[in-house]
Scaffold this motif. Structure first.
Motif, PDB file in Angstrom:
ATOM      1  N   MET A   1      71.593 -78.712  46.217  1.00 39.14           N
ATOM      2  CA  MET A   1      72.098 -77.489  45.597  1.00 39.14           C
ATOM      3  C   MET A   1      71.098 -76.368  45.796  1.00 39.14           C
ATOM      4  N   SER A   2      71.580 -75.210  46.216  1.00 38.64           N
ATOM      5  CA  SER A   2      70.705 -74.061  46.418  1.00 38.64           C
ATOM      6  C   SER A   2      70.383 -73.391  45.081  1.00 38.64           C
ATOM      7  N   LEU A   3      69.388 -72.506  45.102  1.00 44.73           N
ATOM      8  CA  LEU A   3      69.033 -71.781  43.895  1.00 44.73           C
ATOM      9  C   LEU A   3      70.198 -70.923  43.421  1.00 44.73           C
ATOM     10  N   VAL A   4      70.873 -70.269  44.345  1.00 46.26           N
ATOM     11  CA  VAL A   4      72.022 -69.423  43.982  1.00 46.26           C
ATOM     12  C   VAL A   4      73.101 -70.267  43.293  1.00 46.26           C
ATOM     13  N   GLU A   5      73.363 -71.449  43.823  1.00 39.81           N
ATOM     14  CA  GLU A   5      74.363 -72.338  43.225  1.00 39.81           C
ATOM     15  C   GLU A   5      73.930 -72.819  41.854  1.00 39.81           C
ATOM     16  N   ALA A   6      72.646 -73.155  41.717  1.00 35.89           N
ATOM     17  CA  ALA A   6      72.131 -73.623  40.429  1.00 35.89           C
ATOM     18  C   ALA A   6      72.253 -72.531  39.371  1.00 35.89           C
ATOM     19  N   ILE A   7      71.934 -71.292  39.744  1.00 31.73           N
ATOM     20  CA  ILE A   7      72.044 -70.174  38.809  1.00 31.73           C
ATOM     21  C   ILE A   7      73.504 -69.955  38.414  1.00 31.73           C
ATOM     22  N   VAL A 161      65.542 -73.521  36.654  1.00 36.97           N
ATOM     23  CA  VAL A 161      66.943 -73.329  36.266  1.00 36.97           C
ATOM     24  C   VAL A 161      67.503 -74.632  35.682  1.00 36.97           C
ATOM     25  N   GLY A 162      67.161 -75.750  36.300  1.00 40.21           N
ATOM     26  CA  GLY A 162      67.621 -77.040  35.792  1.00 40.21           C
ATOM     27  C   GLY A 162      67.094 -77.336  34.398  1.00 40.21           C
ATOM     28  N   LEU A 163      65.875 -76.899  34.118  1.00 47.48           N
ATOM     29  CA  LEU A 163      65.298 -77.066  32.786  1.00 47.48           C
ATOM     30  C   LEU A 163      66.133 -76.321  31.751  1.00 47.48           C
ATOM     31  N   GLY A 164      66.490 -75.084  32.083  1.00 46.52           N
ATOM     32  CA  GLY A 164      67.334 -74.303  31.181  1.00 46.52           C
ATOM     33  C   GLY A 164      68.721 -74.886  31.039  1.00 46.52           C
ATOM     34  N   THR A 165      69.282 -75.387  32.137  1.00 48.88           N
ATOM     35  CA  THR A 165      70.612 -75.996  32.085  1.00 48.88           C
ATOM     36  C   THR A 165      70.613 -77.216  31.176  1.00 48.88           C
ATOM     37  N   GLU A 166      69.562 -78.000  31.258  1.00 51.34           N
ATOM     38  CA  GLU A 166      69.453 -79.172  30.382  1.00 51.34           C
ATOM     39  C   GLU A 166      69.390 -78.750  28.917  1.00 51.34           C
ATOM     40  N   VAL A 167      68.703 -77.653  28.642  1.00 50.31           N
ATOM     41  CA  VAL A 167      68.652 -77.139  27.272  1.00 50.31           C
ATOM     42  C   VAL A 167      70.039 -76.690  26.824  1.00 50.31           C
ATOM     43  N   TYR A 168      70.786 -76.017  27.705  1.00 55.48           N
ATOM     44  CA  TYR A 168      72.166 -75.649  27.360  1.00 55.48           C
ATOM     45  C   TYR A 168      72.953 -76.880  26.903  1.00 55.48           C
ATOM     46  N   LEU A 188      82.404 -80.753  27.011  1.00 58.10           N
ATOM     47  CA  LEU A 188      81.067 -80.534  27.553  1.00 58.10           C
ATOM     48  C   LEU A 188      80.653 -81.708  28.431  1.00 58.10           C
ATOM     49  N   CYS A 189      80.926 -82.922  27.967  1.00 57.90           N
ATOM     50  CA  CYS A 189      80.593 -84.112  28.767  1.00 57.90           C
ATOM     51  C   CYS A 189      81.333 -84.093  30.100  1.00 57.90           C
ATOM     52  N   GLU A 190      82.593 -83.684  30.069  1.00 64.59           N
ATOM     53  CA  GLU A 190      83.371 -83.601  31.304  1.00 64.59           C
ATOM     54  C   GLU A 190      82.772 -82.565  32.265  1.00 64.59           C
ATOM     55  N   LYS A 191      82.349 -81.433  31.716  1.00 70.33           N
ATOM     56  CA  LYS A 191      81.765 -80.388  32.558  1.00 70.33           C
ATOM     57  C   LYS A 191      80.464 -80.876  33.195  1.00 70.33           C
ATOM     58  N   VAL A 192      79.683 -81.597  32.419  1.00 73.38           N
ATOM     59  CA  VAL A 192      78.413 -82.115  32.943  1.00 73.38           C
ATOM     60  C   VAL A 192      78.688 -83.136  34.041  1.00 73.38           C
ATOM     61  N   GLN A 193      79.635 -84.031  33.807  1.00 75.12           N
ATOM     62  CA  GLN A 193      79.975 -85.032  34.816  1.00 75.12           C
ATOM     63  C   GLN A 193      80.462 -84.369  36.097  1.00 75.12           C
ATOM     64  N   ALA A 194      81.282 -83.350  35.965  1.00 73.16           N
ATOM     65  CA  ALA A 194      81.807 -82.655  37.140  1.00 73.16           C
ATOM     66  C   ALA A 194      80.686 -81.982  37.935  1.00 73.16           C
ATOM     67  N   SER A 195      79.709 -81.439  37.226  1.00 73.93           N
ATOM     68  CA  SER A 195      78.618 -80.750  37.916  1.00 73.93           C
ATOM     69  C   SER A 195      77.699 -81.716  38.635  1.00 73.93           C
ATOM     70  N   LEU A 196      77.711 -82.980  38.205  1.00 78.30           N
ATOM     71  CA  LEU A 196      76.837 -83.982  38.828  1.00 78.30           C
ATOM     72  C   LEU A 196      77.470 -84.624  40.057  1.00 78.30           C
ATOM     73  N   LYS A 197      78.752 -84.401  40.237  1.00 79.41           N
ATOM     74  CA  LYS A 197      79.447 -85.017  41.370  1.00 79.41           C
ATOM     75  C   LYS A 197      78.940 -84.433  42.692  1.00 79.41           C
ATOM     76  N   ARG A 198      78.796 -85.296  43.662  1.00 73.96           N
ATOM     77  CA  ARG A 198      78.399 -84.883  44.998  1.00 73.96           C
ATOM     78  C   ARG A 198      79.480 -85.314  45.982  1.00 73.96           C
ATOM     79  N   PRO A 199      79.641 -84.594  47.096  1.00 76.26           N
ATOM     80  CA  PRO A 199      80.623 -85.010  48.091  1.00 76.26           C
ATOM     81  C   PRO A 199      80.362 -86.428  48.570  1.00 76.26           C
ATOM     82  N   ALA A 200      81.411 -87.190  48.717  1.00 76.81           N
ATOM     83  CA  ALA A 200      81.267 -88.565  49.175  1.00 76.81           C
ATOM     84  C   ALA A 200      80.947 -88.592  50.657  1.00 76.81           C
ATOM     85  N   LEU A 201      80.194 -89.617  51.090  1.00 73.78           N
ATOM     86  CA  LEU A 201      79.908 -89.778  52.509  1.00 73.78           C
ATOM     87  C   LEU A 201      81.168 -90.214  53.227  1.00 73.78           C
ATOM     88  N   VAL A 202      81.432 -89.626  54.358  1.00 74.06           N
ATOM     89  CA  VAL A 202      82.639 -89.975  55.137  1.00 74.06           C
ATOM     90  C   VAL A 202      82.333 -91.192  56.001  1.00 74.06           C
TER      91      VAL A 202
END
Length: 202
Positions: A1-7, A161-168, A188-202
């Motif tokens: 994830m890029s800084l722009v995406e994290a923000i 940014v991740g530190l602040g996100t964890e505080v949120y 909130l749990c659903e939103k966190v789970q969705a943000s942790l998802k990564r594209p699957a390897l093809v």
């Protein structure tokens, strides 16, 4: 994830939390108001970090890493661990040392997971302190080949940014619990789970 995406992700989460929490009533005893106030302050500090980074001010953003963590810990400690006498001392400007706050949190079921996370972050406490007080860490990131300008790496800004996100996330869970908002907690749990998802390897 890029800084722009994290923000962008952090801003979306904070905005969502504001829609769920702003102007809502909390059914708490008087002493808990102090804990809620500190949690809200840590949330504001996380927002301030994002604002500073968007204005290309990474140094001032890093000065907030320590107060971000400390205000969060003090809020959790008051809500879950502090005795009435300790709260009274806190009101007089006499909080326990940070290490004692974490020790108290370690012994409380609802606070120990927060304590474990904070301990992991506090492995960097000397760096956090140096950033807060304008020490050598800022100098090292501003001098390069006789040019004085910010050179904070994208990786460490993503970490901030991740530190602040964890505080949120953690503040949201605490405040939703106080509001007895089980549905908001689930969302909130659903939103966190969705943000942790990564594209699957093809």
């Amino acid at each position: 994830m890029s800084l722009v995406e994290a923000i962008s992700q952090a801003k979306d989460l904070s905005d969502w939390l504001h829609t769920k929490i702003n102007e809502k009533n909390f059914s708490v005893v008087e002493r808990d108001d102090w804990g809620v106030a500190l949690l809200q302050h840590s949330w504001d500090v996380a927002d301030a970090i994002i604002i500073l980074l968007e204005r290309d001010l990474p140094g001032p953003a890093w000065t907030l890493a320590r107060p971000l963590c400390e205000s969060f810990v003090r809020g959790v400690w008051i809500l879950h661990c502090a005795s009435d006498k300790q709260v009274e001392n806190f009101r007089k400007g006499e909080p326990p040392k940070f290490s004692l706050l974490l020790k108290a949190m370690d012994n409380h079921n609802e606070a120990k997971l927060h304590a474990a996370w904070i301990r992991a972050q506090m492995q960097n406490k000397d760096v956090f302190h140096d950033f807060t007080h304008g020490g050598i860490e800022h100098v090292l990131r501003r001098i390069d080949k006789n040019v004085v300008e910010p050179h904070y790496s994208e990786h460490e800004l993503e970490y901030l940014v991740g530190l602040g996100t964890e505080v949120y996330i953690r503040v949201g869970c605490e405040l939703f619990t106080l509001m007895n908002e089980t549905e908001a907690t689930r969302q909130l749990c659903e939103k966190v789970q969705a943000s942790l998802k990564r594209p699957a390897l093809v």
